[in-house]
Design a protein around this motif. Structure first.
Motif, PDB file in Angstrom:
ATOM      1  N   VAL A 136      -1.068  -0.573  -8.048  1.00 20.51           N
ATOM      2  CA  VAL A 136      -0.997  -1.641  -7.042  1.00 20.51           C
ATOM      3  C   VAL A 136      -0.263  -2.852  -7.602  1.00 20.51           C
ATOM      4  CG1 VAL A 136      -2.362  -3.322  -5.731  1.00 20.51           C
ATOM      5  CG2 VAL A 136      -3.033  -0.908  -5.760  1.00 20.51           C
TER       6      VAL A 136
ATOM      7  N   ALA B 259       0.828  -1.205   0.000  1.00 21.37           N
ATOM      8  CA  ALA B 259       0.000   0.000   0.000  1.00 21.37           C
ATOM      9  C   ALA B 259       0.864   1.258   0.000  1.00 21.37           C
ATOM     10  CB  ALA B 259      -0.924  -0.008   1.216  1.00 21.37           C
TER      11      ALA B 259
ATOM     12  N   VAL C 184      -5.633  -1.913  -1.760  1.00 19.27           N
ATOM     13  CA  VAL C 184      -4.800  -3.031  -2.218  1.00 19.27           C
ATOM     14  C   VAL C 184      -5.589  -4.339  -2.120  1.00 19.27           C
ATOM     15  CG1 VAL C 184      -2.715  -4.379  -1.794  1.00 19.27           C
ATOM     16  CG2 VAL C 184      -2.651  -1.887  -1.587  1.00 19.27           C
TER      17      VAL C 184
END
Length: 334
Positions: A45, A17, A27
């Motif tokens: 991500v 994250a 995430v």
């Protein structure tokens, strides 16, 4: 020179994250592909996941969620294609629905099946799939108390604990005998493996003998070999059987592995198939169709069994029994 290995600490969700510049919940949504997030956020991500080598803790996610995504299989064997086919069919459906399959092998040992089932249940799976209806009292007690779905596979001769997918092994044995009797064979033998451990093979043998009796015939002789089925045991079993009872006109084998061993024995000894000796198997393996004379056998829907069983789990279907039947393949060996 000895180089000491230093284990690197596990990369955490929080580190992903931070690297992606988003919150941990974001995430989590991206990795589960569930909830709202933009394509740009997803790309950030996933880039962080790739860069850091992050591996999601699926077990932790399962325990923290309201529903498990694990489906446990306890199968008797992986030594021939039968159970890998079932697993292949099930995996197709499970993967499409984001379930994870895990499996263990009992080697046809009921006590080992019990211990493996207990170990699998400790992971709190969504479902457990096991072969057949015959289990120890301990296995049955644990399965019933688990709260997860239970699917028994490849046998319908008995009472299901929850759901069952497959076919009748007794009926397969009866139809095999009826086919041989219809072809005019009367002096019939049997070659098989441990019928006490492989209860489904035992049921086929019982059905076979029932049909012989109904047709005013009896089994002339049998050769049962200890241990698992194999091509080599089929060859050895037929050799021993014919040494005792040389005038057999047909032999029924517990499965195609054993039947192929018998087929190879006949080729080596110059025994003409089927004019001198007919051979009949069970399972309908691909290799049986590739022999110079395609094997006469029963073809079972193994991949379809796995698919249907998995779909029942994914749908959280009500308790039921699904009979997929089987197909008699006339082949050229009987």
């Amino acid at each position: 020179m000895t180089v000491e290995f230093k284990h690197q600490g596990t990369v955490t969700l929080a580190e992903v994250a931070e690297a992606a510049g988003v919150g941990e919940s974001t995430v989590s949504r991206v990795l589960r592909n569930h909830g709202s997030f933009s394509d740009k956020t997803r790309d950030r991500v996933m880039a962080a996941v790739e860069r850091l080598g992050y591996v999601p803790n699926r077990i932790a996610g399962t325990l923290a969620s309201t529903g498990s995504r694990l489906v446990a299989f306890v199968v008797p064997s992986l030594s021939n294609i039968v159970f890998p086919d079932v697993l292949r069919g099930a995996s197709t459906i499970l993967e499409e629905n984001r379930y994870q399959a895990v499996f263990s092998v009992s080697d046809y040992d009921p006590e080992k099946e019990e211990s493996l089932t207990a170990a699998m249940l400790a992971w709190r799976p969504a479902a457990v799939m096991v072969a057949g209806y015959e289990h120890t009292d301990g296995t049955v007690k644990r399965l019933r108390a688990s709260g997860c779905r239970i699917v028994e596979l490849l046998d319908l001769d008995g009472d299901a604990l929850d759901m069952a997918v497959g076919f009748s092994n007794r009926a397969a044995g009866r139809e095999s005998a009826a086919f041989l009797l219809k072809r005019g064979y009367r002096h019939i033998g049997y070659v098989g493996h441990d019928l006490n451990r492989d209860t489904r093979a035992g049921k086929r043998f019982s059905g076979f003998c029932e049909a012989l009796a109904a047709g005013d015939a009896t089994l002339a002789d049998r050769e049962i070999l200890a241990g698992a089925s194999s091509v080599e045991n089929g060859r050895l079993g037929l050799e021993r059987l014919l040494a005792r009872t040389a005038d057999l006109d047909a032999v029924y084998f517990s499965n195609d592995d054993m039947a192929l061993g018998g087929y190879f024995h006949c080729l080596a000894r110059g025994i003409s198939i089927p004019s001198q000796l007919a051979i009949f198997g069970y399972n309908g393996l691909d290799i049986g169709r590739a022999t110079p004379q395609p094997l006469s056998t029963i073809r079972t829907p193994r991949v379809e069994t796995g698919k249907v069983a998995a779909q029942l789990v994914v749908n959280n279907a009500p308790s039921q029994v699904v009979d997929l039947g089987f197909e008699l393949i006339e082949g050229a060996t009987a």
